[in-house]
Write an enzyme that holds these catalytic residues in place. Structure first.
Site, PDB file in Angstrom:
ATOM      1  N   ASP A  52       2.413   9.197  -9.222  1.00 18.65           N
ATOM      2  CA  ASP A  52       2.300   8.646  -8.102  1.00 18.65           C
ATOM      3  C   ASP A  52       1.581   9.225  -6.766  1.00 18.65           C
ATOM      4  OD1 ASP A  52       2.637   5.468  -6.998  1.00 18.65           O
ATOM      5  OD2 ASP A  52       3.226   6.899  -5.324  1.00 18.65           O
ATOM      6  N   TYR A  57      -1.196  11.480   1.429  1.00 19.08           N
ATOM      7  CA  TYR A  57      -0.257  12.363   1.222  1.00 19.08           C
ATOM      8  C   TYR A  57      -0.959  13.624   1.380  1.00 19.08           C
ATOM      9  CZ  TYR A  57       2.531   8.583  -1.190  1.00 19.08           C
ATOM     10  OH  TYR A  57       3.035   7.488  -1.451  1.00 19.08           O
ATOM     11  N   LYS A  86      -3.741   5.301  -3.753  1.00 22.70           N
ATOM     12  CA  LYS A  86      -3.782   4.161  -2.881  1.00 22.70           C
ATOM     13  C   LYS A  86      -4.677   4.265  -1.652  1.00 22.70           C
ATOM     14  CE  LYS A  86       1.302   4.456  -3.463  1.00 22.70           C
ATOM     15  NZ  LYS A  86       1.522   5.931  -3.613  1.00 22.70           N
ATOM     16  N   HIS A 119      -2.458   0.324   0.174  1.00 22.78           N
ATOM     17  CA  HIS A 119      -1.129   1.104   0.571  1.00 22.78           C
ATOM     18  C   HIS A 119      -0.225   0.318   1.240  1.00 22.78           C
ATOM     19  CE1 HIS A 119       0.459   5.312   0.785  1.00 22.78           C
ATOM     20  NE2 HIS A 119       1.499   4.648   0.781  1.00 22.78           N
TER      21      HIS A 119
END
Length: 320
Positions: A52, A57, A86, A119
């Site tokens: 994921d 990130y 996302k 997201h």
């Protein structure tokens, strides 16, 4: 042992257990990047096949490097691994969605992802860090319905096999379902015994949408975790159940979600804990134990996104 697979409403299969890759730091140095590469490679060796990720990130290059190395080594093939990414809040404008996904694919060095999610339901200005005088994020007013239409085009152009959402409430899911020609396959939300999400889970089940649980262990390494807050991993009921089955507290929390039919993505870069977290296939929790874990629910959120609470599509006020 391989993870159990679930079947999405579009016929695609997905592992019910995956590895979360969220990192607290906004900018990763070389040693952190190499730690992520090693963590993903180790996870592949253990048996993880579902990873994921998200653009925000800031580690998709490292994830991609690890996955592609393992493909080159012949350990896995591309169709044996399942990658989720996302769309961040500053890319909701329909004309930016495909470009954002292509940037993610470029970072991952892949030609498609298996699942692409919105997201959060709210849209911010294109500068993701722009705030008002009170430190609140600047909204853009773009509707997630327009964003969803652009997500559907990403499926049609072969950039992703499936699409879904994250952090959406029931009302927002209903909005999407009314206009969707391609249904969301998942809604990824914070979920653990302190936040069981039963009402949302029931709605999703009735509409053939899977829930994915992020923060299933309470995300104890969050930068904002307070010393006084209740930690789900230290919860006496969880410890009691773990002792009964001779399993770790984390294994109980992961199995709790799997048996409820929820996809779960615990995060760990520690090889020993990664292995423990994956080793959940040789026992079943009793209905009584699941009930006692569910009875801990107090609608407690560790992830509230306070700087977005004023935005019209902030999801956590109206849960209906």
């Amino acid at each position: 042992m391989a993870s159990k697979l679930v079947k999405f409403n579009n016929g695609q299969f997905y592992p019910i257990l995956g590895l979360g890759t969220w990192q607290a730091s906004a900018v990763l140095d070389d040693s952190q990047q190499s730690m992520i590469v090693n963590a993903i490679k180790n996870a592949v060796e253990i048996g993880y096949r579902h990873f994921d990720c998200a653009a925000i990130y800031n580690n998709e290059k490292s994830v991609g490097m690890a996955i592609n190395d393992k493909i080159a080594e012949g350990v896995i093939t591309r169709d044996e691994v399942y990658i989720t990414s996302k769309l961040w809040n500053n890319k909701h404008r329909p004309e930016l969605v495909e470009e954002a996904l292509k940037n993610t694919l470029n970072d991952l060095s892949l030609s498609y992802v298996d699942l692409y999610l919105i997201h959060w339901p709210f849209a911010t200005s294109e500068d993701p860090n722009a705030t008002d005088s009170e430190g609140r994020l600047l909204g853009s007013g773009i509707s997630y319905l327009d964003t969803w239409k652009a997500m559907e085009r990403c499926v049609q152009s072969g950039l992703t096999k499936s699409i879904g959402v994250s952090n959406f409430n029931i009302r927002q899911l209903k909005d999407i379902l009314e206009i969707a020609t391609i249904k969301p396959v998942v809604n990824q939300v914070e979920c653990h015994p302190y936040l069981t999400q039963n009402k949302l889970m029931e709605f999703c089940e009735n509409n053939n949408i899977f829930l994915t649980a992020y923060g299933p262990l309470g995300s104890p390494k969050r930068s904002w975790a307070g010393p006084e807050e209740d930690a789900i991993l230290d919860e006496p009921v969880v410890k009691q159940v773990a002792e009964k089955y001779k399993k770790t507290n984390a294994q109980i929390l992961i199995k709790f979600q799997i048996q409820r039919g929820i996809i779960v993505i615990p995060k760990s870069s520690n090889p020993k804990r990664q292995k423990e977290n994956f080793d959940v296939w040789d026992f079943e929790l009793s209905k009584e134990d699941i009930n006692s874990l569910e009875s801990l629910n107090k609608n407690a959120r560790y992830f509230e996104f306070n700087t977005a609470k004023h935005l019209k599509d902030y999801p956590f006020f109206d849960e209906a």
